[in-house]
Design a protein around this motif. Structure first.
Motif, PDB file in Angstrom:
ATOM      1  N   GLU A   1     -15.811  -5.817  37.355  1.00 55.11           N
ATOM      2  CA  GLU A   1     -15.268  -4.683  36.613  1.00 55.11           C
ATOM      3  C   GLU A   1     -15.339  -5.032  35.130  1.00 55.11           C
ATOM      4  O   GLU A   1     -14.874  -6.103  34.714  1.00 55.11           O
ATOM      5  CB  GLU A   1     -13.811  -4.409  36.999  1.00 55.11           C
ATOM      6  CG  GLU A   1     -13.221  -3.253  36.199  1.00 55.11           C
ATOM      7  CD  GLU A   1     -11.758  -2.987  36.522  1.00 55.11           C
ATOM      8  OE1 GLU A   1     -11.293  -1.894  36.189  1.00 55.11           O
ATOM      9  OE2 GLU A   1     -11.095  -3.861  37.108  1.00 55.11           O
TER      10      GLU A   1
ATOM     11  N   SER B   1       2.778  -5.230  44.027  1.00 51.50           N
ATOM     12  CA  SER B   1       1.576  -4.572  43.526  1.00 51.50           C
ATOM     13  C   SER B   1       0.335  -5.181  44.159  1.00 51.50           C
ATOM     14  O   SER B   1       0.239  -6.399  44.298  1.00 51.50           O
ATOM     15  CB  SER B   1       1.496  -4.747  42.005  1.00 51.50           C
ATOM     16  OG  SER B   1       0.210  -4.408  41.538  1.00 51.50           O
TER      17      SER B   1
ATOM     18  N   TYR C   1      -2.277  -5.543  42.718  1.00 53.03           N
ATOM     19  CA  TYR C   1      -2.910  -6.306  41.638  1.00 53.03           C
ATOM     20  C   TYR C   1      -2.051  -7.494  41.211  1.00 53.03           C
ATOM     21  O   TYR C   1      -2.244  -8.054  40.141  1.00 53.03           O
ATOM     22  CB  TYR C   1      -3.212  -5.378  40.463  1.00 53.03           C
ATOM     23  CG  TYR C   1      -4.245  -4.352  40.860  1.00 53.03           C
ATOM     24  CD1 TYR C   1      -5.591  -4.694  40.963  1.00 53.03           C
ATOM     25  CD2 TYR C   1      -3.869  -3.058  41.201  1.00 53.03           C
ATOM     26  CE1 TYR C   1      -6.538  -3.770  41.369  1.00 53.03           C
ATOM     27  CE2 TYR C   1      -4.815  -2.129  41.613  1.00 53.03           C
ATOM     28  CZ  TYR C   1      -6.144  -2.492  41.696  1.00 53.03           C
ATOM     29  OH  TYR C   1      -7.076  -1.577  42.107  1.00 53.03           O
ATOM     30  N   ALA C   2      -1.083  -7.856  42.052  1.00 52.66           N
ATOM     31  CA  ALA C   2      -0.241  -9.023  41.791  1.00 52.66           C
ATOM     32  C   ALA C   2      -0.152  -9.872  43.049  1.00 52.66           C
ATOM     33  O   ALA C   2       0.912 -10.035  43.624  1.00 52.66           O
ATOM     34  CB  ALA C   2       1.147  -8.591  41.324  1.00 52.66           C
TER      35      ALA C   2
ATOM     36  N   ASN D   1      -7.222 -12.326  36.809  1.00 57.08           N
ATOM     37  CA  ASN D   1      -6.493 -12.483  35.551  1.00 57.08           C
ATOM     38  C   ASN D   1      -5.007 -12.753  35.720  1.00 57.08           C
ATOM     39  O   ASN D   1      -4.398 -13.420  34.899  1.00 57.08           O
ATOM     40  CB  ASN D   1      -6.681 -11.229  34.695  1.00 57.08           C
ATOM     41  CG  ASN D   1      -6.043 -11.373  33.329  1.00 57.08           C
ATOM     42  OD1 ASN D   1      -6.460 -12.209  32.534  1.00 57.08           O
ATOM     43  ND2 ASN D   1      -5.032 -10.561  33.050  1.00 57.08           N
ATOM     44  N   HIS D   2      -4.409 -12.241  36.785  1.00 60.70           N
ATOM     45  CA  HIS D   2      -2.954 -12.316  36.908  1.00 60.70           C
ATOM     46  C   HIS D   2      -2.544 -12.307  38.375  1.00 60.70           C
ATOM     47  O   HIS D   2      -3.310 -11.916  39.246  1.00 60.70           O
ATOM     48  CB  HIS D   2      -2.284 -11.149  36.174  1.00 60.70           C
ATOM     49  CG  HIS D   2      -3.006  -9.846  36.338  1.00 60.70           C
ATOM     50  ND1 HIS D   2      -3.868  -9.353  35.382  1.00 60.70           N
ATOM     51  CD2 HIS D   2      -3.033  -8.951  37.343  1.00 60.70           C
ATOM     52  CE1 HIS D   2      -4.373  -8.206  35.794  1.00 60.70           C
ATOM     53  NE2 HIS D   2      -3.882  -7.945  36.993  1.00 60.70           N
TER      54      HIS D   2
ATOM     55  N   TRP E   1       1.149  -5.665  31.586  1.00 63.54           N
ATOM     56  CA  TRP E   1       1.361  -5.206  32.953  1.00 63.54           C
ATOM     57  C   TRP E   1       2.565  -5.992  33.499  1.00 63.54           C
ATOM     58  O   TRP E   1       2.414  -7.118  33.983  1.00 63.54           O
ATOM     59  CB  TRP E   1       0.114  -5.441  33.785  1.00 63.54           C
ATOM     60  CG  TRP E   1      -1.088  -4.723  33.253  1.00 63.54           C
ATOM     61  CD1 TRP E   1      -1.193  -3.387  32.981  1.00 63.54           C
ATOM     62  CD2 TRP E   1      -2.364  -5.302  32.926  1.00 63.54           C
ATOM     63  NE1 TRP E   1      -2.449  -3.099  32.515  1.00 63.54           N
ATOM     64  CE2 TRP E   1      -3.193  -4.248  32.459  1.00 63.54           C
ATOM     65  CE3 TRP E   1      -2.888  -6.596  32.985  1.00 63.54           C
ATOM     66  CZ2 TRP E   1      -4.507  -4.457  32.063  1.00 63.54           C
ATOM     67  CZ3 TRP E   1      -4.195  -6.805  32.581  1.00 63.54           C
ATOM     68  CH2 TRP E   1      -4.984  -5.742  32.134  1.00 63.54           C
TER      69      TRP E   1
ATOM     70  N   CYS F   1     -14.588  -8.157  41.395  1.00 63.60           N
ATOM     71  CA  CYS F   1     -13.705  -8.962  40.564  1.00 63.60           C
ATOM     72  C   CYS F   1     -13.030  -8.083  39.520  1.00 63.60           C
ATOM     73  O   CYS F   1     -13.683  -7.578  38.599  1.00 63.60           O
ATOM     74  CB  CYS F   1     -14.488 -10.095  39.912  1.00 63.60           C
ATOM     75  SG  CYS F   1     -15.201 -11.232  41.123  1.00 63.60           S
ATOM     76  N   ASP F   2     -11.743  -7.928  39.676  1.00 60.97           N
ATOM     77  CA  ASP F   2     -10.946  -7.028  38.854  1.00 60.97           C
ATOM     78  C   ASP F   2     -10.917  -7.496  37.391  1.00 60.97           C
ATOM     79  O   ASP F   2     -10.649  -8.666  37.123  1.00 60.97           O
ATOM     80  CB  ASP F   2      -9.523  -6.991  39.429  1.00 60.97           C
ATOM     81  CG  ASP F   2      -8.594  -6.078  38.671  1.00 60.97           C
ATOM     82  OD1 ASP F   2      -8.683  -4.846  38.858  1.00 60.97           O
ATOM     83  OD2 ASP F   2      -7.760  -6.593  37.896  1.00 60.97           O
TER      84      ASP F   2
ATOM     85  N   THR G   1       3.007  -8.247  36.720  1.00 60.53           N
ATOM     86  CA  THR G   1       2.083  -9.366  36.930  1.00 60.53           C
ATOM     87  C   THR G   1       2.413 -10.528  35.999  1.00 60.53           C
ATOM     88  O   THR G   1       3.032 -10.363  34.956  1.00 60.53           O
ATOM     89  CB  THR G   1       0.620  -8.950  36.672  1.00 60.53           C
ATOM     90  OG1 THR G   1       0.445  -8.650  35.275  1.00 60.53           O
ATOM     91  CG2 THR G   1       0.230  -7.737  37.506  1.00 60.53           C
TER      92      THR G   1
ATOM     93  N   VAL H   1      -8.488 -10.561  42.263  1.00 59.73           N
ATOM     94  CA  VAL H   1      -7.804 -10.249  41.001  1.00 59.73           C
ATOM     95  C   VAL H   1      -7.620 -11.559  40.237  1.00 59.73           C
ATOM     96  O   VAL H   1      -6.676 -12.310  40.489  1.00 59.73           O
ATOM     97  CB  VAL H   1      -6.445  -9.570  41.269  1.00 59.73           C
ATOM     98  CG1 VAL H   1      -5.784  -9.163  39.956  1.00 59.73           C
ATOM     99  CG2 VAL H   1      -6.633  -8.348  42.167  1.00 59.73           C
TER     100      VAL H   1
ATOM    101  N   ASP I   1     -11.586  -7.512  47.395  1.00 59.24           N
ATOM    102  CA  ASP I   1     -11.168  -7.551  46.002  1.00 59.24           C
ATOM    103  C   ASP I   1     -10.656  -8.940  45.630  1.00 59.24           C
ATOM    104  O   ASP I   1     -10.041  -9.629  46.447  1.00 59.24           O
ATOM    105  CB  ASP I   1     -10.040  -6.528  45.784  1.00 59.24           C
ATOM    106  CG  ASP I   1     -10.103  -5.878  44.411  1.00 59.24           C
ATOM    107  OD1 ASP I   1     -11.214  -5.692  43.902  1.00 59.24           O
ATOM    108  OD2 ASP I   1      -9.041  -5.562  43.862  1.00 59.24           O
TER     109      ASP I   1
END
Length: 234
Positions: free
Chosen positions: A186, A13, A15-16, A55-56, A102, A135-136, A105, A53, A51
């Motif tokens: 974000e 992902s 986002y991972a 948090n995770h 999620w 920043c996500d 992640t 990410v 980007d």
């Protein structure tokens, strides 16, 4: 559309992330290719925004090896829930103590100073290669929000709320080294105020978008009136 598709075709992902290095498939020359791209954009009067990410990260990250497991939020001892925790007890990423996780992640522990130091190193690397950073889901790592989401797990392992906000420390460090970096968060709901206060140059205005979609003019006017003092950063 892809009749021969298998899950193994998915490399992961976006986002991972495992770390913030250039993908060799896209950038065979590593950072040099990103530096080249940024210069091309700058020559056209454009900025390069990358980007981050916070948090995770990836469930199979090398950071999770050995004592590195403490970089992540973990289930209380003896507790298992396959919808919220991995087999090793690390929590899946989430922004809601009662909502879905999620499951692609792994959730970072923002109350561990070592986690903060690792992520600060990563975001400073991003800042070295970009004009701006998006920043996500930035608001969910604010101390109060993070506590509300993970207080059961954090308390079980004895973690204490930090004295400072990660974003205040991180943005100050970034601006000290890369003063022209533009920071965008974000954020949903009223957390835009807190994020602007810790140093973000700009924040999302998702609520305004949602109210525009509703078509209710009084609600739109009300939000514009409410956010007017902060509007130049939204």
């Amino acid at each position: 559309l892809l009749p021969d598709y298998t899950p193994e075709d998915v490399i992961g992902s976006p986002y991972a992330p495992t770390n913030y290095t250039c993908n060799p498939t896209l950038c065979p020359n590593g950072d040099e290719d990103l530096v080249w791209l940024r210069k091309k954009l700058n020559d056209m009067g454009l900025y390069l925004m990358l980007d981050f990410v916070p948090n995770h990260g990836a469930c199979d990250s090398e950071w999770m090896q050995g004592d590195g497991i403490n970089l992540y939020v973990r289930a209380p001892s003896g507790v298992s829930n396959p919808k919220r925790y991995m087999a090793n007890g690390v929590a899946y990423g989430s922004c809601d103590p009662n909502g879905d996780s999620w499951t692609d992640t792994a959730q970072f522990n923002y109350w561990n100073p070592a986690t903060r130091a690792l992520l600060l190193k990563q975001i400073k690397r991003v800042a070295s290669l970009a004009d701006a950073i998006r920043c996500d889901m930035a608001y969910i790592d604010m101390n109060d929000y993070f506590e509300n989401t993970w207080k059961t797990e954090l308390s079980a392992w004895g973690w204490k709320k930090p004295a400072t906000e990660f974003w205040a420390d991180a943005i100050a460090a970034i601006k000290a080294e890369y003063p022209n970096t533009i920071m965008l968060a974000e954020v949903y709901g009223d957390w835009f105020t807190a994020l602007q206060d810790v140093g973000f140059d700009y924040t999302y205005d998702k609520e305004y978008l949602d109210r525009l979609k509703s078509g209710h003019m009084d609600n739109i006017r009300g939000w514009l009136d409410y956010t007017q003092p902060r509007m130049n950063k939204m």
